[in-house]
Scaffold this motif. Sequence first.
Motif, PDB file in Angstrom:
ATOM      1  N   GLN A  73       0.823  -1.205   0.000  1.00 48.89           N
ATOM      2  CA  GLN A  73       0.000   0.000   0.000  1.00 48.89           C
ATOM      3  C   GLN A  73       0.858   1.257   0.000  1.00 48.89           C
ATOM      4  N   GLU A  74       1.926   1.260   0.774  1.00 46.23           N
ATOM      5  CA  GLU A  74       2.813   2.422   0.815  1.00 46.23           C
ATOM      6  C   GLU A  74       3.469   2.656  -0.536  1.00 46.23           C
ATOM      7  N   LYS A  75       3.904   1.590  -1.177  1.00 45.68           N
ATOM      8  CA  LYS A  75       4.575   1.732  -2.467  1.00 45.68           C
ATOM      9  C   LYS A  75       3.604   2.178  -3.555  1.00 45.68           C
ATOM     10  N   LEU A  76       2.351   1.759  -3.478  1.00 53.70           N
ATOM     11  CA  LEU A  76       1.372   2.152  -4.492  1.00 53.70           C
ATOM     12  C   LEU A  76       0.717   3.487  -4.182  1.00 53.70           C
ATOM     13  N   SER A  77       0.759   3.932  -2.937  1.00 55.93           N
ATOM     14  CA  SER A  77       0.103   5.194  -2.594  1.00 55.93           C
ATOM     15  C   SER A  77       0.843   6.397  -3.164  1.00 55.93           C
ATOM     16  N   ILE A  78       2.126   6.237  -3.469  1.00 57.44           N
ATOM     17  CA  ILE A  78       2.878   7.357  -4.041  1.00 57.44           C
ATOM     18  C   ILE A  78       2.676   7.450  -5.548  1.00 57.44           C
ATOM     19  N   ASP A  79       1.867   6.591  -6.095  1.00 59.83           N
ATOM     20  CA  ASP A  79       1.650   6.575  -7.538  1.00 59.83           C
ATOM     21  C   ASP A  79       0.296   7.199  -7.871  1.00 59.83           C
ATOM     22  N   GLN A 104       7.178 -12.292  -6.750  1.00 54.39           N
ATOM     23  CA  GLN A 104       6.530 -11.864  -7.990  1.00 54.39           C
ATOM     24  C   GLN A 104       5.137 -11.373  -7.629  1.00 54.39           C
ATOM     25  N   PHE A 105       4.730 -10.259  -8.222  1.00 58.79           N
ATOM     26  CA  PHE A 105       3.419  -9.678  -7.969  1.00 58.79           C
ATOM     27  C   PHE A 105       2.630  -9.665  -9.270  1.00 58.79           C
ATOM     28  N   GLU A 106       1.368 -10.037  -9.162  1.00 59.99           N
ATOM     29  CA  GLU A 106       0.511 -10.088 -10.345  1.00 59.99           C
ATOM     30  C   GLU A 106      -0.876  -9.590  -9.946  1.00 59.99           C
ATOM     31  N   PRO A 107      -1.360  -8.512 -10.602  1.00 63.57           N
ATOM     32  CA  PRO A 107      -2.700  -8.023 -10.245  1.00 63.57           C
ATOM     33  C   PRO A 107      -3.774  -9.008 -10.693  1.00 63.57           C
ATOM     34  N   GLN A 108      -4.820  -9.109  -9.896  1.00 63.69           N
ATOM     35  CA  GLN A 108      -5.954  -9.975 -10.216  1.00 63.69           C
ATOM     36  C   GLN A 108      -7.145  -9.086 -10.537  1.00 63.69           C
ATOM     37  N   PHE A 109      -7.763  -9.341 -11.675  1.00 67.71           N
ATOM     38  CA  PHE A 109      -8.899  -8.543 -12.105  1.00 67.71           C
ATOM     39  C   PHE A 109     -10.155  -9.393 -12.141  1.00 67.71           C
ATOM     40  N   PRO A 110     -11.323  -8.768 -11.915  1.00 69.60           N
ATOM     41  CA  PRO A 110     -12.568  -9.519 -12.076  1.00 69.60           C
ATOM     42  C   PRO A 110     -12.675 -10.018 -13.521  1.00 69.60           C
ATOM     43  N   THR A 111     -13.291 -11.162 -13.697  1.00 69.86           N
ATOM     44  CA  THR A 111     -13.367 -11.753 -15.050  1.00 69.86           C
ATOM     45  C   THR A 111     -14.216 -10.927 -15.993  1.00 69.86           C
ATOM     46  N   ASP A 112     -15.178 -10.192 -15.476  1.00 71.17           N
ATOM     47  CA  ASP A 112     -16.025  -9.383 -16.346  1.00 71.17           C
ATOM     48  C   ASP A 112     -15.472  -7.975 -16.543  1.00 71.17           C
ATOM     49  N   SER A 113     -14.286  -7.735 -16.086  1.00 73.12           N
ATOM     50  CA  SER A 113     -13.705  -6.399 -16.130  1.00 73.12           C
ATOM     51  C   SER A 113     -12.985  -6.148 -17.445  1.00 73.12           C
ATOM     52  N   VAL A 114     -13.532  -5.249 -18.236  1.00 75.57           N
ATOM     53  CA  VAL A 114     -12.851  -4.794 -19.445  1.00 75.57           C
ATOM     54  C   VAL A 114     -12.543  -3.310 -19.326  1.00 75.57           C
ATOM     55  N   VAL A 115     -12.977  -2.718 -18.207  1.00 77.76           N
ATOM     56  CA  VAL A 115     -12.795  -1.289 -17.978  1.00 77.76           C
ATOM     57  C   VAL A 115     -11.343  -0.943 -17.710  1.00 77.76           C
ATOM     58  N   TYR A 116     -10.619  -1.818 -17.029  1.00 75.79           N
ATOM     59  CA  TYR A 116      -9.260  -1.522 -16.605  1.00 75.79           C
ATOM     60  C   TYR A 116      -8.262  -1.817 -17.703  1.00 75.79           C
ATOM     61  N   ASP A 117      -7.253  -0.958 -17.778  1.00 79.57           N
ATOM     62  CA  ASP A 117      -6.150  -1.197 -18.695  1.00 79.57           C
ATOM     63  C   ASP A 117      -5.151  -2.088 -17.952  1.00 79.57           C
ATOM     64  N   ARG A 118      -5.293  -3.366 -18.177  1.00 73.76           N
ATOM     65  CA  ARG A 118      -4.508  -4.345 -17.419  1.00 73.76           C
ATOM     66  C   ARG A 118      -3.009  -4.175 -17.612  1.00 73.76           C
ATOM     67  N   THR A 119      -2.584  -3.888 -18.815  1.00 75.03           N
ATOM     68  CA  THR A 119      -1.144  -3.749 -19.058  1.00 75.03           C
ATOM     69  C   THR A 119      -0.583  -2.534 -18.329  1.00 75.03           C
ATOM     70  N   LYS A 120      -1.352  -1.454 -18.269  1.00 71.01           N
ATOM     71  CA  LYS A 120      -0.892  -0.259 -17.569  1.00 71.01           C
ATOM     72  C   LYS A 120      -0.774  -0.526 -16.065  1.00 71.01           C
ATOM     73  N   ILE A 121      -1.772  -1.157 -15.501  1.00 66.96           N
ATOM     74  CA  ILE A 121      -1.741  -1.470 -14.067  1.00 66.96           C
ATOM     75  C   ILE A 121      -0.605  -2.436 -13.762  1.00 66.96           C
ATOM     76  N   SER A 123       2.175  -2.845 -15.438  1.00 69.55           N
ATOM     77  CA  SER A 123       3.473  -2.178 -15.550  1.00 69.55           C
ATOM     78  C   SER A 123       3.739  -1.264 -14.355  1.00 69.55           C
ATOM     79  N   ILE A 124       2.701  -0.598 -13.851  1.00 69.26           N
ATOM     80  CA  ILE A 124       2.870   0.249 -12.664  1.00 69.26           C
ATOM     81  C   ILE A 124       3.266  -0.608 -11.461  1.00 69.26           C
TER      82      ILE A 124
END
Length: 158
Positions: A73-79, A104-121, A123-124
Amino acid sequence: MKHYYLILVIVLFASCQYFEKQVPSEKELLQKELKAINWNEVDEYPSIIDCDMIDNKKQRQQCFFEVLTRLIQEKLSIDTLFVLIPKLDTIEVKVTIFPNATMQFEPQFPTDSVVYDRTKIDSILKVRLVDFPKINPAIKHGIPVKTQFILPVILKGE
């Protein structure tokens, strides 16, 4: 009478072969031991220096998850992740800790989610989630093993 005792002793020693038990083979013993192992649980959970002093296994596990979640949370809050995607207030991060203590960290998205730019998240996350303190891997029968778990991380806006 002495001969009678001597014959009795010889018969007793000779009859011991009838009481021998079958010794299981090495492969049978190995298979039995492998079936007895609970492969879904580890003997020791991964740990971080802040939690190593805790003796209770469950409390140490809880401490580890809390510290790791706080660090993420601390590392992502500065972004600007919450600015890029304002609807995203919580993200689930799949954390993999390898036997060599790398993560290794990998974001998990809801299966019906097309709203999020997965590659951008993704990479961040890869850019921000670096330089963690040393993490000791989980232990199973004295051997470091790979573990995976999903942490819900709340993204805090300022």
